[in-house]
Design an enzyme around this catalytic site. Structure first.
Site, PDB file in Angstrom:
ATOM      1  N   THR A  11       0.851  -1.187   0.021  1.00 34.29           N
ATOM      2  CA  THR A  11       0.093   0.091   0.231  1.00 34.29           C
ATOM      3  C   THR A  11       0.963   1.377   0.056  1.00 34.29           C
ATOM      4  O   THR A  11       0.356   2.416  -0.203  1.00 34.29           O
ATOM      5  CB  THR A  11      -0.927   0.001   1.320  1.00 34.29           C
ATOM      6  OG1 THR A  11       0.045  -0.242   2.202  1.00 34.29           O
ATOM      7  CG2 THR A  11      -2.041  -1.184   1.220  1.00 34.29           C
ATOM      8  N   ARG A  39      -3.168  -1.565   9.750  1.00 31.49           N
ATOM      9  CA  ARG A  39      -3.876  -0.212   9.291  1.00 31.49           C
ATOM     10  C   ARG A  39      -4.673  -0.679   8.124  1.00 31.49           C
ATOM     11  O   ARG A  39      -5.792  -0.165   7.902  1.00 31.49           O
ATOM     12  CB  ARG A  39      -2.780   0.784   9.326  1.00 31.49           C
ATOM     13  CG  ARG A  39      -2.538   1.465  10.459  1.00 31.49           C
ATOM     14  CD  ARG A  39      -1.325   2.551  10.258  1.00 31.49           C
ATOM     15  NE  ARG A  39      -0.361   2.258   9.342  1.00 31.49           N
ATOM     16  CZ  ARG A  39       0.774   1.692   9.765  1.00 31.49           C
ATOM     17  NH1 ARG A  39       0.880   1.669  11.447  1.00 31.49           N
ATOM     18  NH2 ARG A  39       1.963   1.358   9.299  1.00 31.49           N
ATOM     19  N   CYS A 128      17.833   4.878  -3.099  1.00 34.24           N
ATOM     20  CA  CYS A 128      17.328   5.205  -4.384  1.00 34.24           C
ATOM     21  C   CYS A 128      18.434   6.356  -4.881  1.00 34.24           C
ATOM     22  O   CYS A 128      18.871   6.435  -6.136  1.00 34.24           O
ATOM     23  CB  CYS A 128      15.800   6.048  -4.135  1.00 34.24           C
ATOM     24  SG  CYS A 128      15.819   7.135  -2.731  1.00 34.24           S
ATOM     25  N   LYS A 212      25.096   5.963   3.037  1.00 36.34           N
ATOM     26  CA  LYS A 212      24.650   4.990   2.047  1.00 36.34           C
ATOM     27  C   LYS A 212      25.030   5.054   0.835  1.00 36.34           C
ATOM     28  O   LYS A 212      25.562   4.157   0.152  1.00 36.34           O
ATOM     29  CB  LYS A 212      22.925   5.008   2.075  1.00 36.34           C
ATOM     30  CG  LYS A 212      22.069   4.462   3.220  1.00 36.34           C
ATOM     31  CD  LYS A 212      20.465   4.759   3.054  1.00 36.34           C
ATOM     32  CE  LYS A 212      19.856   4.533   4.261  1.00 36.34           C
ATOM     33  NZ  LYS A 212      18.274   4.845   4.176  1.00 36.34           N
ATOM     34  N   HIS A 241      14.664  12.195  -8.305  1.00 37.98           N
ATOM     35  CA  HIS A 241      15.868  12.653  -7.649  1.00 37.98           C
ATOM     36  C   HIS A 241      16.662  13.353  -8.727  1.00 37.98           C
ATOM     37  O   HIS A 241      16.920  12.610  -9.683  1.00 37.98           O
ATOM     38  CB  HIS A 241      16.514  11.636  -6.877  1.00 37.98           C
ATOM     39  CG  HIS A 241      15.714  11.233  -5.615  1.00 37.98           C
ATOM     40  ND1 HIS A 241      14.548  11.804  -5.083  1.00 37.98           N
ATOM     41  CD2 HIS A 241      15.974  10.231  -4.869  1.00 37.98           C
ATOM     42  CE1 HIS A 241      14.290  10.982  -3.880  1.00 37.98           C
ATOM     43  NE2 HIS A 241      15.095  10.104  -3.668  1.00 37.98           N
TER      44      HIS A 241
HETATM   45  N1  LIG Z   1      10.193   6.078  -1.627  1.00 37.57           N
HETATM   46  C1  LIG Z   1      11.439   5.707  -2.336  1.00 37.57           C
HETATM   47  O1  LIG Z   1      11.859   6.755  -3.151  1.00 37.57           O
HETATM   48  C2  LIG Z   1      12.280   4.628  -1.436  1.00 37.57           C
HETATM   49  C3  LIG Z   1      13.301   4.572  -2.631  1.00 37.57           C
HETATM   50  C4  LIG Z   1      14.036   3.253  -2.337  1.00 37.57           C
HETATM   51  C5  LIG Z   1      13.943   2.507  -0.993  1.00 37.57           C
HETATM   52  N2  LIG Z   1      12.754   2.840  -0.386  1.00 37.57           N
HETATM   53  C6  LIG Z   1      12.637   2.022   0.932  1.00 37.57           C
HETATM   54  O2  LIG Z   1      11.371   1.457   0.782  1.00 37.57           O
HETATM   55  C7  LIG Z   1      10.705   1.041   1.923  1.00 37.57           C
HETATM   56  C8  LIG Z   1       9.324   1.806   1.667  1.00 37.57           C
HETATM   57  O3  LIG Z   1       9.255   3.187   1.317  1.00 37.57           O
HETATM   58  P1  LIG Z   1       8.036   4.021   0.944  1.00 37.57           P
HETATM   59  O4  LIG Z   1       8.562   5.020   0.346  1.00 37.57           O
HETATM   60  O5  LIG Z   1       6.995   2.976   0.197  1.00 37.57           O
HETATM   61  O6  LIG Z   1       7.321   4.168   2.290  1.00 37.57           O
HETATM   62  P2  LIG Z   1       5.736   4.429   2.549  1.00 37.57           P
HETATM   63  O7  LIG Z   1       4.912   5.049   1.457  1.00 37.57           O
HETATM   64  O8  LIG Z   1       5.556   4.876   3.942  1.00 37.57           O
HETATM   65  O9  LIG Z   1       4.958   2.665   2.809  1.00 37.57           O
HETATM   66  C9  LIG Z   1       5.406   1.832   3.750  1.00 37.57           C
HETATM   67  C10 LIG Z   1       4.710   0.459   3.496  1.00 37.57           C
HETATM   68  O10 LIG Z   1       5.285  -0.378   4.537  1.00 37.57           O
HETATM   69  C11 LIG Z   1       4.129  -0.816   5.258  1.00 37.57           C
HETATM   70  N3  LIG Z   1       3.990  -0.839   6.576  1.00 37.57           N
HETATM   71  C12 LIG Z   1       4.703   0.079   7.501  1.00 37.57           C
HETATM   72  N4  LIG Z   1       4.687  -0.489   8.647  1.00 37.57           N
HETATM   73  C13 LIG Z   1       4.488  -1.856   8.647  1.00 37.57           C
HETATM   74  C14 LIG Z   1       4.040  -2.812   9.639  1.00 37.57           C
HETATM   75  N5  LIG Z   1       4.433  -2.619  10.965  1.00 37.57           N
HETATM   76  N6  LIG Z   1       3.933  -4.045   9.024  1.00 37.57           N
HETATM   77  C15 LIG Z   1       3.704  -4.333   7.738  1.00 37.57           C
HETATM   78  N7  LIG Z   1       3.903  -3.271   6.919  1.00 37.57           N
HETATM   79  C16 LIG Z   1       3.922  -1.925   7.430  1.00 37.57           C
HETATM   80  C17 LIG Z   1       3.083   0.266   4.900  1.00 37.57           C
HETATM   81  O11 LIG Z   1       1.625  -0.413   5.123  1.00 37.57           O
HETATM   82  P3  LIG Z   1       0.392   0.701   5.856  1.00 37.57           P
HETATM   83  O12 LIG Z   1      -0.118   1.206   4.508  1.00 37.57           O
HETATM   84  O13 LIG Z   1      -0.443  -0.588   6.334  1.00 37.57           O
HETATM   85  O14 LIG Z   1       1.007   1.548   6.733  1.00 37.57           O
HETATM   86  C18 LIG Z   1       3.245   0.727   3.398  1.00 37.57           C
HETATM   87  O15 LIG Z   1       2.588  -0.361   2.646  1.00 37.57           O
HETATM   88  C19 LIG Z   1      11.547   1.841   2.815  1.00 37.57           C
HETATM   89  O16 LIG Z   1      12.306   1.256   3.811  1.00 37.57           O
HETATM   90  C20 LIG Z   1      12.208   3.139   2.013  1.00 37.57           C
HETATM   91  O17 LIG Z   1      13.579   3.536   2.923  1.00 37.57           O
HETATM   92  C21 LIG Z   1      11.909   3.828  -0.666  1.00 37.57           C
END
Ligand SMILES: NC(=O)c1ccc[n+]([C@@H]2O[C@H](COP(=O)([O-])OP(=O)(O)OC[C@H]3O[C@@H](n4cnc5c(N)ncnc54)[C@H](OP(=O)(O)O)[C@@H]3O)[C@@H](O)[C@H]2O)c1
Length: 334
Positions: A11, A39, A128, A212, A241
């Site tokens: 999600t 959630r 990223c 990183k 970015h």
């Molecule tokens: N955004 C980027 O550009 C990017 C790039 C490279 C790597 N990342 C990495 O990818 C990961 C996700 O990033 P994002 O940007 O997608 O974050 P995000 O939009 O905040 O999404 C987080 C996801 O993790 C789930 N989650 C959170 N707490 C959880 C729990 N306790 N149990 C199970 N699921 C849980 C959330 O589910 P709910 O909807 O239920 O809260 C949501 O599906 C992070 O580690 C980030 O550092 C991100």
């Protein structure tokens, strides 16, 4: 073909794009499931024309699952992945938690696909800001051996997940309306501002995001003598970015040679004509899977330096696209 594939964090900002890519690239699997926190458990989403109910991330959810593509916060990845692997699941992980573990390959398929074969259940996808820089460095390193990189990033708010995107949109609306606004995620207002801190203080005045870029680069090139000096900055841009990169190589690489090398590298697109005002920008790289390079020029301050500008969609090549590419390599080996 994998019999069963789970998208974990389905999600979130990255998880949403992973779902889109699996569908668009017709990734074949016997079954799919979509996991997130309590959630969003019970909410419905559509995938490949079918409706699925999001399930809560629990250990039993991995019984029978052969592959998971995961994008959750670090501490969630730390806790659930070892148990999922014990249950026979291979996990491609987007979080930062496992990347520097010596037993975990850190992979960009265009850079070090051979590392995938060493996996013991977990394969990490890089940060990223690192991914686009390392992909850009790859042809220069092969041709002239990169010795040093100085990089400044201009990172979009979507890099901080859905909460980051909400902060930019709501903070901007509030500022324009002259209203007070309590930011959900960022420590300072991001609307009409730039912030020279991403992540926490980590090493000699460098942040966790900056370290990183240093350590992941050295790990993927299997060369810890490559010097990287990064400054990571959050800017009020919704997605993609941008990076100003200066690379010093052992063997000099001219601008013409660099342009040829970049253009011949899968996953890189050269967009470089200053006279015609052509260069990559977030608005022309959004929702694209490649890394875009422009403003290629010799460093006028050092003999073997090459400067360029690099933009990529952080949610795609910086995250979801890279993870799905790794999954495709794994699927092709079955
Ligand atoms: N955004 C980027 O550009 C990017 C790039 C490279 C790597 N990342 C990495 O990818 C990961 C996700 O990033 P994002 O940007 O997608 O974050 P995000 O939009 O905040 O999404 C987080 C996801 O993790 C789930 N989650 C959170 N707490 C959880 C729990 N306790 N149990 C199970 N699921 C849980 C959330 O589910 P709910 O909807 O239920 O809260 C949501 O599906 C992070 O580690 C980030 O550092 C991100």
């Amino acid at each position: 073909m994998f019999k069963s594939v789970a998208v974990v964090g389905a999600t979130g900002a990255v998880g949403t794009i992973i779902r889109q890519l699996l569908e668009a690239r017709a990734f074949q699997a016997g079954a799919f499931k979509f996991l997130a926190s309590s959630r969003s458990a019970g909410t419905q989403l559509t995938f490949a024309g079918q409706t699925y109910t999001v399930e809560e991330l629990r250990p039993e959810a991995f019984d029978g699952v052969e592959l998971a593509i995961s994008s959750t916060p670090d501490e969630v990845a730390r806790d659930f992945i070892p148990d999922a692997v014990r249950r026979g699941c291979i996990v491609v992980d987007e979080s930062g938690y496992w990347r520097m573990d010596p037993k975990v390959p850190l992979v960009i398929p265009e850079v070090n696909p051979h590392a995938i074969d060493r996996h013991q259940g977990i394969i990490a996808s890089p940060n990223c800001s690192t991914t686009q820089m390392v992909l850009a460095m790859k042809p220069l390193h092969d041709a002239g051996r990169v010795r040093r990189v100085v990089v400044s990033t201009y990172q979009a708010t979507s890099g901080a997940g859905l909460a980051g995107s909400r902060d930019l949109e709501r903070g901007t609306r509030a500022k324009l309306a002259g209203e007070d606004f309590q930011y959900e995620l960022f420590a300072h207002p991001i609307a009409f501002n730039v912030m020279p801190q991403i992540g926490s203080p980590k090493h000699k005045g460098y942040t966790s995001e900056e370290m990183k870029m240093v350590l992941e680069t050295q790990k993927m090139f299997e060369d810890d003598t490559i010097q990287v000096c990064p400054t990571c900055v959050r800017v009020p841009v919704t997605n993609c970015h941008s990076e100003s990169i200066l690379v010093e190589t052992e063997k000099k690489i001219t601008v013409d040679e660099a342009r040829r090398l970049f253009a011949a590298t899968p996953g890189i697109v050269v967009m470089d004509d200053l006279d015609k005002k052509i260069y990559p920008m977030p608005i022309n790289c959004d929702e694209r899977d490649e890394v875009f390079i422009g403003r290629i020029r010799e460093d006028i301050s050092s003999p073997n330096g090459l400067a360029f500008w690099c933009v990529s969609d952080n949610l795609r090549k910086g995250a979801a696209t890279n993870a799905v590419q790794i999954a495709e390599v794994l699927a092709a080996k079955r």
